[in-house]
Scaffold this motif. Structure first.
Motif, PDB file in Angstrom:
ATOM      1  N   HIS A 272       0.837  -1.200   0.000  1.00  0.00           N
ATOM      2  CA  HIS A 272       0.000   0.000   0.000  1.00  0.00           C
ATOM      3  C   HIS A 272       0.870   1.247   0.000  1.00  0.00           C
ATOM      4  O   HIS A 272       1.860   1.312   0.728  1.00  0.00           O
ATOM      5  CB  HIS A 272      -0.913  -0.002   1.235  1.00  0.00           C
ATOM      6  N   TYR A 274       0.913   5.407   0.483  1.00  0.00           N
ATOM      7  CA  TYR A 274       0.226   6.584   1.023  1.00  0.00           C
ATOM      8  C   TYR A 274       1.085   7.807   0.706  1.00  0.00           C
ATOM      9  O   TYR A 274       2.222   7.679   0.254  1.00  0.00           O
ATOM     10  CB  TYR A 274       0.049   6.438   2.541  1.00  0.00           C
ATOM     11  N   GLU A 292      -3.342   5.793  -1.298  1.00  0.00           N
ATOM     12  CA  GLU A 292      -4.511   5.239  -0.595  1.00  0.00           C
ATOM     13  C   GLU A 292      -4.802   6.012   0.687  1.00  0.00           C
ATOM     14  O   GLU A 292      -5.426   5.484   1.607  1.00  0.00           O
ATOM     15  CB  GLU A 292      -4.259   3.765  -0.266  1.00  0.00           C
ATOM     16  N   ASN A 520       3.635  -1.248   3.877  1.00  0.00           N
ATOM     17  CA  ASN A 520       3.031   0.093   3.795  1.00  0.00           C
ATOM     18  C   ASN A 520       4.124   1.140   3.648  1.00  0.00           C
ATOM     19  O   ASN A 520       5.087   1.148   4.422  1.00  0.00           O
ATOM     20  CB  ASN A 520       2.219   0.385   5.058  1.00  0.00           C
TER      21      ASN A 520
END
Ligand code: PEP
Ligand code: MG
Length: 567
Positions: A272, A274, A292, A520
């Motif tokens: 993911h 960010y 995201e 992440n």
């Protein structure tokens, strides 16, 4: 790549030039009859600075957020400080020039603050120097602020050094490139902000200002900048300009934001991405880049607006249901929040010797008058936007988390009484040596971890972050082992771990980080598309094999070679 007209931010950077007022020399002693004239010159310069700043602040307010405008208003508060002003007028009345008076009064102030141990206040002296230079430039008849009448939009901003806050303030009309004589590391906030805004930047250009000063063409000088190679060409001839413009066309980004899902390979490890933001307006850029949510909102860049509920609401609203991780104020280091100048909570801060050497959460806990308004603002925004999470910077002990949660609880009760809603998630940055040692204990107390590799790598290297080039440690066995260990601690406690320092934006390292178990990543918006593309081809097996291979390699050079071979 960029081309444009050179705009020297501060004409003082050009030294004593023959187009400046003779009086700008700074050592001219004024005759008795000139005292009133000098006072008027100073008042006029101050007025011009005020008008320019107010115009720019109000245009920023319309175009972006209040936070940008607040940065400039903080500057103005310093320029119009009544004590400083009185001192300047007093020195002029001794028969000195306005330049001498401004220099002397501001320098005394800088010295006074520099003597205080508190690192934040020591850094604040940079604000004062910036305002001093701006006023001296006004006295020399120079236009100092980007975005003022002739504007910085499309210009190549040049200076000995450029404050990250000047860049933050020009966000609605950004310059085409930034050039500095002083070295700024990849991890400096100026570099981070420039990358986020996709502005090419070249530093360490010793002698650049002298070349500009010596040129006959200095007022209309064109400059070509290649941010990838560090090449800077001042005053190019026709043929060079044409060649560069052709190369610039080829360099245009293609379809960078193609959606990952379209060609996602079924066996790719799910990761993911960010975004890191400094201003609420950047939240939508993160979404546009395919992020995201926001993994790091650096709230110190809000300046005076750090306790403004609307700033948090605006960023949270832009993200819909996606997370907004709000990091509480991280003051110190190369963070120089000009917007804080007028805040009464800061009066007297740092006078106490025990307050020296605190940064991040320790500084905020030592100053509840400052910290509580921010926590209250975040909680108020959270009452409407449940996608908000809170993250604490520079945590050193689990007590930092415990005490912050107690304070949050207190603020929550003050706001909502005994029926106060539950608190948002509270996470912890792992970016100090102490936090690495205590990772298992911190993981029991935190809802999530976020690794701040910028500070962490400097701590591992035992170097000052501002002047340190982290790339030399990016592929170092110690750095990689520490990242692995932190992720394992998070995994063991069942909490998510994100990597939000600049290392996360290195596409070469990404497969190895995935191999170490990281899932992440939070990076500046422009990096998201390339990283997403890269992640699509990384299978669990490939990543694990690479991580294992790298663990056995003794030098960063060999690690880099293995990564290059993998790519
Ligand atoms: C870091 O230290 O890696 C980080 C993300 O925080 P900052 O750069 O704002 O200190
Ligand atoms: Mg940090």
């Amino acid at each position: 790549m960029a081309s444009g007209k050179i705009l020297v931010l501060n004409k003082k950077d050009l030294g004593k030039t023959n187009f400046e007022d003779e009086r700008a020399a700074g050592s001219v002693k004024t005759g008795q009859t000139d005292i009133e004239y000098e006072k008027k010159r100073f008042e006029d310069a101050l007025l011009s600075y005020r008008e320019e700043t107010e115009t720019l602040a109000s245009s920023l307010r319309q175009k972006t957020s209040d936070a940008d405008a607040a940065i400039l208003e903080g500057h103005l508060a310093i320029a119009e400080d009544p004590v400083l002003k009185e001192e300047i007028l007093r020195i002029i009345s001794w028969g000195r020039s306005s330049e001498e008076a401004v220099t002397a009064a501001f320098s005394a102030q800088v010295q006074k603050i520099g003597a205080i141990k508190d690192p934040y206040l020591r850094e604040r002296s940079e604000d004062i120097k910036t305002v001093k230079d701006a006023l001296l430039a006004k006295l020399a008849g120079a236009n100092t602020m980007p975005g003022s009448e002739d504007g910085s939009k499309g210009c190549i901003l040049a200076g000995n050094e450029i404050s990250p806050f000047v860049l933050a303030a020009s966000v609605s009309e950004p310059p085409a490139a930034i050039l500095t004589e002083r070295f700024f590391s990849r991890n400096s906030h100026l570099a981070i902000l420039a990358r986020a805004l996709q502005i090419p930047m070249v530093t360490s250009l010793t002698g650049m200002l002298e070349v500009i000063r010596m040129s006959k063409n200095r007022e209309n000088m064109i400059c070509l900048v290649n941010g990838n190679t560090g090449e800077v060409i001042l005053d190019p001839d026709e043929a060079t300009l044409r060649r560069f413009q052709n190369a610039q066309k080829d360099d245009q980004p293609g379809e960078k934001n193609s959606e990952a899902s379209e060609s996602e390979q079924p066996e790719a490890v799910p990761v993911h991405f960010y975004g890191n933001i400094a201003l609420p307006a950047e939240a939508s850029a993160v979404l546009a880049a395919g992020g995201e949510g926001v993994g790091l909102f650096r709230t110190e860049f809000l300046g005076k607006n750090f306790d403004n509920v609307e700033c948090y609401e605006a960023a949270a609203a832009a993200l819909g249901d996606l997370p907004l991780v709000v990091r509480t104020l991280d003051l110190g280091g190369d963070k120089i929040p000009e917007g804080f100048s007028g805040i009464s909570a800061f009066a007297g801060v740092g006078d106490n010797d025990d307050e020296g050497n605190t940064r991040g959460i320790a500084f905020c806990l030592a100053h509840p008058d400052l910290f509580k308004p921010q926590l209250r603002a975040i909680l108020q925004a959270y009452s409407k936007y449940k996608n908000i999470q809170i993250m604490l910077p520079m945590v050193r002990t689990h007590l930092d988390l415990v005490k912050t949660k107690e304070l949050l609880d207190k603020c929550n009760r003050e706001l909502y009484g005994d029926d106060a809603p539950p608190l948002p998630k509270v996470g912890c940055m792992i970016e100090t040596r102490e936090a690495v040692f205590l990772a298992d204990i911190l993981a029991e107390e935190a809802d999530f971890f976020s690794i701040g590799s910028n500070d962490l790598v400097a701590a591992i290297a035992e170097e000052e972050r501002v002047s340190f080039d982290p790339r030399s440690y990016q592929y170092d066995a110690r750095t990689l082992a520490v990242l692995y260990g932190i992720n394992e601690a998070g995994k063991k406690a069942g909490i998510p771990v994100c990597l939000c320092g600049e290392i996360a934006a290195d596409p070469l390292l990404l497969p190895a980080l995935i191999g170490y178990g990281l899932r992440n990543f939070s990076v500046s918006a422009p990096f998201i598309p390339e990283l997403k593309k890269k992640a699509r081809g990384i299978t669990f097996e490939k990543a694990t094999n690479l991580a294992q291979e790298i663990f056995s390699l003794p030098t960063p050079e060999e690690v880099k070679e293995a990564l290059q071979k993998f790519s």
